[in-house]
Design an enzyme around this catalytic site. Structure first.
Site, PDB file in Angstrom:
ATOM      1  N   LYS A   9       0.822  -1.213   0.000  1.00  7.72           N
ATOM      2  CA  LYS A   9       0.000   0.000   0.000  1.00  7.72           C
ATOM      3  C   LYS A   9       0.861   1.269   0.000  1.00  7.72           C
ATOM      4  CE  LYS A   9      -4.005  -2.044   2.330  1.00  7.72           C
ATOM      5  NZ  LYS A   9      -4.789  -2.005   3.594  1.00  7.72           N
ATOM      6  N   ASN A 112      -1.780   0.419   6.877  1.00 12.02           N
ATOM      7  CA  ASN A 112      -1.242  -0.793   7.495  1.00 12.02           C
ATOM      8  C   ASN A 112      -0.360  -1.607   6.537  1.00 12.02           C
ATOM      9  OD1 ASN A 112      -3.263  -1.661   5.856  1.00 12.02           O
ATOM     10  ND2 ASN A 112      -4.464  -2.672   7.432  1.00 12.02           N
TER      11      ASN A 112
HETATM   12  N1  UDP Z   1      -9.522  -0.100   7.287  1.00 12.87           N
HETATM   13  C1  UDP Z   1      -9.669   1.177   7.795  1.00 12.87           C
HETATM   14  N2  UDP Z   1     -10.356   1.335   8.979  1.00 12.87           N
HETATM   15  C2  UDP Z   1     -10.894   0.284   9.650  1.00 12.87           C
HETATM   16  C3  UDP Z   1     -10.752  -1.005   9.117  1.00 12.87           C
HETATM   17  C4  UDP Z   1     -10.058  -1.171   7.937  1.00 12.87           C
HETATM   18  O1  UDP Z   1      -9.203   2.141   7.214  1.00 12.87           O
HETATM   19  O2  UDP Z   1     -11.499   0.489  10.714  1.00 12.87           O
HETATM   20  C5  UDP Z   1      -8.789  -0.272   6.023  1.00 12.87           C
HETATM   21  C6  UDP Z   1      -7.421  -0.940   6.208  1.00 12.87           C
HETATM   22  O3  UDP Z   1      -6.509  -0.351   5.269  1.00 12.87           O
HETATM   23  C7  UDP Z   1      -7.720  -2.391   5.866  1.00 12.87           C
HETATM   24  C8  UDP Z   1      -8.755  -2.217   4.748  1.00 12.87           C
HETATM   25  O4  UDP Z   1      -9.534  -1.121   5.160  1.00 12.87           O
HETATM   26  O5  UDP Z   1      -6.567  -3.092   5.464  1.00 12.87           O
HETATM   27  C9  UDP Z   1      -9.638  -3.410   4.503  1.00 12.87           C
HETATM   28  O6  UDP Z   1     -10.222  -3.798   5.715  1.00 12.87           O
HETATM   29  P1  UDP Z   1     -10.319  -5.325   6.139  1.00 12.87           P
HETATM   30  O7  UDP Z   1     -11.232  -5.427   7.317  1.00 12.87           O
HETATM   31  O8  UDP Z   1     -10.637  -6.147   4.941  1.00 12.87           O
HETATM   32  O9  UDP Z   1      -8.828  -5.637   6.668  1.00 12.87           O
HETATM   33  P2  UDP Z   1      -7.665  -6.555   6.045  1.00 12.87           P
HETATM   34  O10 UDP Z   1      -8.323  -7.698   5.320  1.00 12.87           O
HETATM   35  O11 UDP Z   1      -6.861  -5.670   5.130  1.00 12.87           O
HETATM   36  O12 UDP Z   1      -6.867  -7.000   7.237  1.00 12.87           O
END
Ligand code: UDP
Ligand code: MG
Length: 144
Positions: A9, A112
């Site tokens: 990212k 992240n």
């Molecule tokens: N994200 C965010 N705020 C939140 C949760 C997620 O900005 O409260 C963003 C973060 O970059 C995350 C992405 O949205 O990686 C997708 O969320 P997901 O729950 O799918 O997490 P991941 O699968 O990436 O761990």
């Protein structure tokens, strides 16, 4: 064998971490089948994050992921989906296990460092958004 889409990212790109992150996955024995750098547009971002359409963070997430170029990759391996998510750690870097990519390099819950597919089926759909069949190489002597 499973496949997963991996994204480096913008926050990780801006700190020169693409190589380190790809190296960690290769170091775990995952095979790199496809790789490109691109600047996601809003349409691609909205399709990639379609499951989060109704979440309060969706708009910010789309703005963030389209803010700078990223690296997209396809990795393959046994149990690749679960293994990669384990190597990356929890979504929120503050909660990610020590030694994971997000614990080491993530800045906050949005920035992240990485994305990884959360299931084989979602991986298949996500990979198709970023790569044509011709851009995905079978594992062989060039990459093992
Ligand atoms: N994200 C965010 N705020 C939140 C949760 C997620 O900005 O409260 C963003 C973060 O970059 C995350 C992405 O949205 O990686 C997708 O969320 P997901 O729950 O799918 O997490 P991941 O699968 O990436 O761990
Ligand atoms: Mg996810």
């Amino acid at each position: 064998m499973e496949r997963s889409l991996v994204l480096i990212k913008p926050d990780a790109m801006q700190r020169g971490l693409a190589g380190v992150i790809i190296g960690r996955l290769q170091g775990d024995g995952l095979k790199l089948l496809a790789l490109k750098m691109l600047h996601m547009d809003r349409s691609l971002a909205e399709r990639h994050y379609a499951v989060h359409r109704d979440k309060p963070f969706f708009r910010d997430l789309v703005a963030y992921i389209t803010s700078a170029p990223i690296v997209a990759a396809v990795f393959e391996g046994e149990d690749a989906v679960e293994r990669i998510r384990k190597i990356m750690g929890a979504t929120d870097p503050a909660k990610a296990e020590k030694g994971t990519i997000r614990a080491d390099y993530g800045l906050d819950v949005q920035r992240n460092a990485t994305h990884a597919s959360d299931s084989v089926e979602n991986g298949r759909k996500e990979i198709a958004l970023f790569f044509s069949g011709k851009e995905i190489f079978p594992p062989g002597p060039t990459e093992s």
